[in-house]
Design an enzyme around this catalytic site. Structure first.
Site, mmCIF file in Angstrom:
data_model
loop_
_atom_site.group_PDB
_atom_site.id
_atom_site.type_symbol
_atom_site.label_atom_id
_atom_site.label_comp_id
_atom_site.label_asym_id
_atom_site.label_seq_id
_atom_site.Cartn_x
_atom_site.Cartn_y
_atom_site.Cartn_z
ATOM 1 N N ARG A 93 48.300 22.123 60.338
ATOM 2 C CA ARG A 93 48.099 21.280 61.519
ATOM 3 C C ARG A 93 46.679 20.727 61.608
ATOM 4 N NH1 ARG A 93 50.745 25.358 65.692
ATOM 5 N NH2 ARG A 93 50.031 26.760 64.069
ATOM 6 N N HIS A 127 54.168 19.566 58.540
ATOM 7 C CA HIS A 127 53.953 19.041 59.888
ATOM 8 C C HIS A 127 53.825 17.517 59.903
ATOM 9 C CE1 HIS A 127 52.750 19.223 63.998
ATOM 10 N NE2 HIS A 127 51.593 18.658 63.751
ATOM 11 N N ASP A 167 58.371 16.458 70.987
ATOM 12 C CA ASP A 167 57.168 15.626 71.084
ATOM 13 C C ASP A 167 57.347 14.392 70.215
ATOM 14 O OD1 ASP A 167 56.526 16.482 68.420
ATOM 15 O OD2 ASP A 167 55.562 18.255 69.258
ATOM 16 N N LYS A 191 55.064 14.840 75.084
ATOM 17 C CA LYS A 191 54.370 16.102 75.372
ATOM 18 C C LYS A 191 52.860 15.890 75.366
ATOM 19 C CE LYS A 191 53.582 19.364 72.019
ATOM 20 N NZ LYS A 191 53.963 20.376 71.032
ATOM 21 N N ASP A 218 62.366 21.221 65.914
ATOM 22 C CA ASP A 218 60.917 21.188 65.717
ATOM 23 C C ASP A 218 60.582 21.759 64.351
ATOM 24 O OD1 ASP A 218 58.346 20.575 66.407
ATOM 25 O OD2 ASP A 218 58.286 21.798 68.228
ATOM 26 N N THR A 226 56.006 24.901 73.878
ATOM 27 C CA THR A 226 56.612 23.567 73.710
ATOM 28 C C THR A 226 58.106 23.645 74.008
ATOM 29 O OG1 THR A 226 54.979 22.927 72.051
ATOM 30 C CG2 THR A 226 57.087 21.746 71.992
#
Ligand code: R5P
Length: 298
Positions: A93, A127, A167, A191, A218, A226
């Site tokens: 991330r 990601h 998101d 989000k 996700d 989340t």
């Protein structure tokens, strides 16, 4: 080919070896009293293709160091190639500078993976789609989405569904899964996460969920906040039920408690990360990615 397991996800490594009808090759990983590690390859690997299975999940730093040492030991022992199967790639991330003055941790990790001599990386559901382009060595980014699609198709109570990305960053994933499921509709939540406090706000969404069973998809669940926020918003917007499919069960802090008590009926995850017993909960179901790994490295 010889296949080795680091200490992060031995159950998955064992399944992959079983799928390939071979045994895991032993490694001697000695931990000194100060927690430093000494790694030794026991079998002969001269001119052999080798594979290491090591998820770089918590504690990521320790699991990365172990992977670097195993690679070095294999290279020094004459292995012709090292493929690192890293089902969950830690630090992914932090792939760019979010705020001035930050390190790009993933870049440091990539340079080290390359420097120790890994020839190929096999990983899952990165990601961001741009991550593979940061590598100079071959990288295969597999996805658990086909496994999720099979599960959704084979689960009779999952009718009149709408896929939901919790998101905006997850739209790419949702579109792929929608195509795998004959273009089922999808919706996206907006989000906002406060980077300093971690507070998550999910108030708006695009798409219609009224009267439908929402399937939240996700790449990973870390704190579970989340998912919790997404389920609450979906209920407000009229969804009759929520189910969750996420590849990586990072499960930090109170995630198991948050997930067990959230409004989702069931949480499906992949075995990209081995979940310790104390972090398992009733609503959880784990789906295996071992066969996908086995056919990629065979
Ligand atoms: C974020 O962009 C990711 O796709 C996940 O939604 C996020 O990492 C989940 O984190 P948490 O479980 O802590 O809310």
């Amino acid at each position: 080919m010889k296949i080795f397991s680091g200490s992060s996800n031995k159950p998955l490594a064992e399944k992959v070896a079983k799928d390939l009808k071979i045994n895991l090759s032993p490694l001697d990983i000695f931990i000194f009293p100060d927690q430093e590690r000494r790694v030794r390859v026991i079998d002969k690997v001269l001119d052999e293709k080798t594979v290491i299975v090591q998820s770089t999940s918590t504690p990521a730093d320790q699991h990365y160091m172990e992977l670097f040492f195993i690679t070095d030991a294999l290279k020094r022992s004459g292995a012709s190639s090292v493929t690192a199967v890293i089902p969950y790639l830690g630090y992914q991330r932090q792939d760019h500078v979010f705020r001035e003055g930050e390190a790009v941790s993933l870049q440091v990790i990539i340079e080290t993976l390359q420097a120790v001599g890994i020839n190929k990386i096999v990983t899952f559901d990165l990601h961001s789609a741009k991550i593979p382009s940061l590598f100079e060595i071959e990288i295969k980014d597999l996805s658990a989405l086909p496994i999720f699609a099979d599960k959704i198709c084979g689960t009779t109570f999952l009718k009149d569904i709408v896929l939901v990305s919790p998101d905006m960053g997850g739209i790419r994933r949702i579109k792929i899964l929608s195509e795998l499921l004959n273009n089922v509709p999808y919706a996206t939540i907006e989000k906002n996460r406060d980077l300093s406090t971690g507070y998550i706000e999910s108030k708006k969404m695009e798409g219609d969920v009224e009267g439908k069973t929402a399937i939240i998809v996700d790449d990973m669940i870390s704190t579970g906040k989340t998912i919790d926020a997404a389920c609450k918003l979906l209920k407000e917007k009229g969804a009759v039920d929520s189910y969750v499919f996420a590849t990586h069960p990072v499960f930090s802090n109170e995630a198991p408690e948050i997930l067990q008590s959230c409004l989702a009926r069931k949480i499906f995850v992949a075995d990209s990360i081995d979940i310790e017993k104390k972090k398992r909960f009733d609503k959880l179901e784990v789906l295996s990615i071992s066969k996908m790994i086995a056919s990629e490295i065979a």
